[in-house]
Design a protein around this motif. Structure first.
Motif, PDB file in Angstrom:
ATOM      1  N   MET A   1      14.204  -0.722  11.519  1.00  0.00           N
ATOM      2  CA  MET A   1      14.390   0.110  10.429  1.00  0.00           C
ATOM      3  C   MET A   1      13.136   1.048  10.257  1.00  0.00           C
ATOM      4  N   PRO A   2      13.125   2.277  10.076  1.00  0.00           N
ATOM      5  CA  PRO A   2      12.369   3.321   9.958  1.00  0.00           C
ATOM      6  C   PRO A   2      11.823   3.161   8.607  1.00  0.00           C
ATOM      7  N   LEU A   3      10.313   3.161   8.710  1.00  0.00           N
ATOM      8  CA  LEU A   3       9.765   3.069   7.472  1.00  0.00           C
ATOM      9  C   LEU A   3       9.751   4.345   6.412  1.00  0.00           C
ATOM     10  N   THR A   4       9.650   4.297   5.183  1.00  0.00           N
ATOM     11  CA  THR A   4       9.938   5.403   4.320  1.00  0.00           C
ATOM     12  C   THR A   4       8.550   5.930   4.402  1.00  0.00           C
ATOM     13  N   PRO A   5       8.545   7.363   4.157  1.00  0.00           N
ATOM     14  CA  PRO A   5       7.215   7.894   3.913  1.00  0.00           C
ATOM     15  C   PRO A   5       6.412   7.587   3.055  1.00  0.00           C
ATOM     16  N   GLY A   6       4.939   7.320   3.167  1.00  0.00           N
ATOM     17  CA  GLY A   6       4.078   6.671   2.161  1.00  0.00           C
ATOM     18  C   GLY A   6       4.009   5.459   2.282  1.00  0.00           C
ATOM     19  N   THR A   7       4.833   4.559   3.121  1.00  0.00           N
ATOM     20  CA  THR A   7       4.977   2.958   3.190  1.00  0.00           C
ATOM     21  C   THR A   7       3.476   2.629   3.834  1.00  0.00           C
ATOM     22  N   LYS A   8       3.253   3.278   5.034  1.00  0.00           N
ATOM     23  CA  LYS A   8       1.751   2.820   5.516  1.00  0.00           C
ATOM     24  C   LYS A   8       0.799   3.085   4.879  1.00  0.00           C
ATOM     25  N   GLU A   9       0.854   4.279   4.198  1.00  0.00           N
ATOM     26  CA  GLU A   9      -0.690   4.471   3.021  1.00  0.00           C
ATOM     27  C   GLU A   9      -0.694   3.631   2.025  1.00  0.00           C
ATOM     28  N   SER A  10       0.634   3.297   1.570  1.00  0.00           N
ATOM     29  CA  SER A  10       0.666   2.183   0.265  1.00  0.00           C
ATOM     30  C   SER A  10       0.043   0.827   0.654  1.00  0.00           C
ATOM     31  N   TYR A  11       0.564   0.466   1.856  1.00  0.00           N
ATOM     32  CA  TYR A  11      -0.104  -0.859   2.416  1.00  0.00           C
ATOM     33  C   TYR A  11      -1.794  -0.625   2.720  1.00  0.00           C
ATOM     34  N   LEU A  12      -1.861   0.203   3.178  1.00  0.00           N
ATOM     35  CA  LEU A  12      -3.294   0.525   3.552  1.00  0.00           C
ATOM     36  C   LEU A  12      -4.142   0.538   2.247  1.00  0.00           C
ATOM     37  N   GLY A  13      -3.665   1.274   1.308  1.00  0.00           N
ATOM     38  CA  GLY A  13      -4.258   1.134   0.051  1.00  0.00           C
ATOM     39  C   GLY A  13      -4.389  -0.304  -0.631  1.00  0.00           C
ATOM     40  N   ALA A  14      -3.209  -0.982  -0.482  1.00  0.00           N
ATOM     41  CA  ALA A  14      -3.208  -2.437  -1.230  1.00  0.00           C
ATOM     42  C   ALA A  14      -4.359  -3.226  -0.398  1.00  0.00           C
ATOM     43  N   PHE A  15      -4.396  -3.141   0.904  1.00  0.00           N
ATOM     44  CA  PHE A  15      -5.260  -3.907   1.671  1.00  0.00           C
ATOM     45  C   PHE A  15      -6.883  -3.403   1.371  1.00  0.00           C
ATOM     46  N   LEU A  16      -7.109  -2.099   1.036  1.00  0.00           N
ATOM     47  CA  LEU A  16      -8.460  -1.884   0.763  1.00  0.00           C
ATOM     48  C   LEU A  16      -8.570  -2.399  -0.883  1.00  0.00           C
ATOM     49  N   GLU A  17      -7.556  -2.404  -1.571  1.00  0.00           N
ATOM     50  CA  GLU A  17      -8.047  -2.611  -2.715  1.00  0.00           C
ATOM     51  C   GLU A  17      -8.269  -4.197  -3.020  1.00  0.00           C
ATOM     52  N   CYS A  18      -7.792  -4.920  -2.063  1.00  0.00           N
ATOM     53  CA  CYS A  18      -8.182  -6.339  -2.100  1.00  0.00           C
ATOM     54  C   CYS A  18      -9.535  -6.781  -1.495  1.00  0.00           C
ATOM     55  N   ILE A  19      -9.930  -5.911  -0.567  1.00  0.00           N
ATOM     56  CA  ILE A  19     -11.359  -5.953  -0.063  1.00  0.00           C
ATOM     57  C   ILE A  19     -12.190  -5.534  -1.177  1.00  0.00           C
ATOM     58  N   ILE A  20     -11.889  -4.305  -1.725  1.00  0.00           N
ATOM     59  CA  ILE A  20     -13.033  -3.903  -2.914  1.00  0.00           C
ATOM     60  C   ILE A  20     -13.063  -4.779  -3.979  1.00  0.00           C
ATOM     61  N   TYR A  21     -11.879  -5.460  -4.431  1.00  0.00           N
ATOM     62  CA  TYR A  21     -11.579  -6.408  -5.322  1.00  0.00           C
ATOM     63  C   TYR A  21     -12.546  -7.498  -5.212  1.00  0.00           C
TER      64      TYR A  21
END
Length: 263
Positions: A1-21
């Motif tokens: 199933m192809p990823l919707t545009p912006g999905t990879k960026e959203s997950y990367l942002g959430a990952f970095l958010e948890c690290i910064i948190y």
């Protein structure tokens, strides 16, 4: 199933958010220890700082929890609203998590203005411009929430051309200007006081004063770079802005911690 545009960026942002948190949580615990040590000489200034710290902790923590939940819920392919990429930004969870960010930023701006006010010996004239910028930013956050709530679903990439894009750029620009103005005022005040002291006595070493200036400037630089990155990615119609959006709320705390800690 192809990823919707912006999905990879959203997950990367959430990952970095948890690290910064994680860094933020350590800073919050250290700040709580400082509040505990100053409990006996608590005044209105200290009370306001504690209130700000608690509110910011709630806002940042709730947003981080919601974003983490959205990452997990996005794997439920039977849920039409489970897409963590460029889905409809006016779903309930999207509106809630964005509301915590949009109202957290003016709240953090208000504390920097409060710090500027005290650094300048409670000079009301100095904070006129920052206060106006903060009020305008609060208004833009309300406008942005209304624009997101009324956004037509299924727009996809054309979201960049509508009023949400314009209101978001205004929101980011106003908080950027507030942060730059207040940091410049605080830094200028510290430098001026340092020069006055060194002129009176040549035996005073500049180490601690210059270190405080360095901390303030470096903190502003980190937050400023994140905001500039968000504005540039918006102008370029790039989904990279999702990364900056998720990283911005935890950086709000860095402004509180650095501006409060040296005092």
């Amino acid at each position: 199933m192809p990823l919707t545009p912006g999905t990879k960026e959203s997950y990367l942002g959430a990952f970095l958010e948890c690290i910064i948190y994680g860094f933020y949580l350590s800073a919050f615990m250290e700040c709580c220890i400082l509040f505990r040590r100053k409990e006996r000489r608590r005044d209105m200034k200290q009370t306001y700082a504690i209130f700000t710290a608690v509110v910011m902790f709630i806002f940042i923590t709730v947003r981080c929890i919601i974003d983490t939940y959205r990452c997990v819920a996005a794997f439920d392919f039977t849920d039409p609203n489970g897409d963590f990429g460029l889905g409809d930004p006016n779903t309930t969870l999207d509106l809630v998590t964005n509301a915590f960010w949009f109202f957290l930023t003016p709240f953090a701006d208000a504390f920097i203005i409060f710090r500027t006010f005290h650094v300048w010996n409670r000079n009301w004239f100095v904070i006129i411009l920052p206060v106006l910028l903060c009020l305008a930013n609060l208004g833009s956050s309300v406008w942005l929430m209304i624009a997101l709530a009324n956004l037509e679903t299924g727009l996809g990439p054309t979201v960049w051309a509508n009023i949400v894009f314009k209101s978001l750029n205004l929101f980011l620009s106003l908080t950027l200007c507030t942060n730059i103005v207040c940091t410049a005022l605080i830094s200028f005040r510290i430098i001026s006081l340092h020069r006055q002291i060194t002129n009176l006595s040549s035996n005073i070493a500049p180490t601690y004063t210059m270190r405080a200036i360095s901390i303030i400037v470096e903190s502003a630089a980190i937050y400023t770079l994140v905001l500039v990155g968000a504005l540039v990615s918006n102008r370029a119609n790039s989904f990279v802005n999702f990364v900056f959006f998720d990283c911005t709320p935890p950086h709000d705390w860095s402004r509180f911690f650095v501006h409060h800690h040296p005092s």
